[in-house]
Design an enzyme around this catalytic site. Structure first.
Site, PDB file in Angstrom:
ATOM      1  N   ARG A 115       0.766  -1.175   0.062  1.00 20.92           N
ATOM      2  CA  ARG A 115      -0.099   0.063   0.102  1.00 20.92           C
ATOM      3  C   ARG A 115       0.921   1.251   0.171  1.00 20.92           C
ATOM      4  NH1 ARG A 115      -4.081  -0.397   4.870  1.00 20.92           N
ATOM      5  NH2 ARG A 115      -4.652   1.587   4.169  1.00 20.92           N
ATOM      6  N   CYS A 164      -1.143   6.058   9.388  1.00 15.17           N
ATOM      7  CA  CYS A 164      -1.165   4.828   8.744  1.00 15.17           C
ATOM      8  C   CYS A 164      -2.764   5.265   7.896  1.00 15.17           C
ATOM      9  CB  CYS A 164      -1.873   3.885   9.775  1.00 15.17           C
ATOM     10  SG  CYS A 164      -3.186   4.319  10.917  1.00 15.17           S
TER      11      CYS A 164
END
Length: 283
Positions: free
Chosen positions: A177, A237
């Site tokens: 990611r 995050c």
């Protein structure tokens, strides 16, 4: 041991103490197919209450589980039976996932005694510890929040920190990611990362047993990610949950996060901010 962790033995010996409040903060990504609140009603640590990070939040925000105002937090956790003098022991059904977000939230709101249960509910169950079912039976308490604004970073503050090189920004998302090679689980977000940020996937600080790794292993993981533990670190995050695990891990090596970017990639990746792809540039 990390000073923010307590053992299952420690908690078991204190069950029934009105000042000790086990707090189940279980929350899961949509693709996990699990419901934290339903699992709490099915079984939980005796005397526990359930903390819903999506409900005790700024519900006016389009972003998921953003911090609520101190007033909203105080009213909500007081109704859950948590007072200003309570000792909070956060845990979750994954071992170590959303419990760290609960720990961080209480810390930001001024709770003096807040810990994470080492090994979480899976370890508690594996040891044959007692459980109970149904709704929480705790009586309301009075909680007075003392909000630490310095612990919460905005997108502008993150951008300024990177530009001025005043803090390292550390992303807990997976390497795929971070590099932009895997799609985001939330629709409408770009793939990639904050330019100039570093990447330490949260899986690198949690062992196969679902527990936070020991100090030597954590130091090695931070070093491999290019983190200078002598300099400020801001964690981020996908939506501010696993960033709290990195904050917990930092304290496991004697450091402390300089802040957590609450909006995280849910905000930054929604548009209007520069996006980088590929691996982090470690100097």
């Amino acid at each position: 041991m990390n000073p923010n962790l307590v053992s299952t033995d420690w908690l078991a010996e204190r069950l029934g103490d009105p000042e000790i409040v086990p707090v189940d903060g279980s929350w899961y990504l949509p693709d996990a197919g699990r419901d934290g609140a339903a699992e709490f009603r099915e079984r939980h640590i005796p005397g526990a209450t359930f903390f819903d990070i999506n409900a005790v939040a700024d519900v006016s925000s389009d972003l998921p589980h953003m911090l609520p105002s101190p007033e909203v937090f105080s009213e909500a956790v007081g109704a859950l039976g948590i007072g200003s003098g309570s000792t909070v022991v956060a845990y979750d059904g994954a071992g170590l996932f959303a419990a760290a977000r609960v720990w961080w939230t209480f810390r930001v709101m001024g709770a003096a005694k807040v810990y994470v249960l080492d090994g979480g509910f899976p370890k508690w169950l594996a040891e044959g510890r007692p459980v109970e079912a149904g709704a929480s039976r705790r009586q309301p308490q009075r909680f007075e929040a003392r909000f630490d604004q310095t612990a919460v970073k905005s997108a502008d503050e993150v951008a300024e920190a990177i530009a001025a090189k005043s803090a390292q920004v550390l992303d807990a998302r997976s390497a795929a990611r971070f590099r932009g090679e895997a799609p985001e689980p939330r629709p409408g977000l770009a793939s990639g990362h904050i330019p100039g940020s570093l990447n330490l996937p949260v899986q690198e600080v949690i062992g196969a047993d679902g527990r936070l790794r020991g100090e030597d292993e954590l130091r090695a993981s931070f070093r491999a990610a290019g983190v200078d533990l002598g300099q400020p670190v801001v964690t981020t995050c996908g939506s501010g949950v696993t960033a709290a695990i990195l904050a917990l891990a930092l304290e496991g090596v004697g450091a402390r996060a300089a802040g957590l970017y609450d909006g995280s990639w849910s905000e930054w990746g929604a548009g209007g901010r520069p996006v980088a792809t590929g691996p982090a540039k470690i100097s």
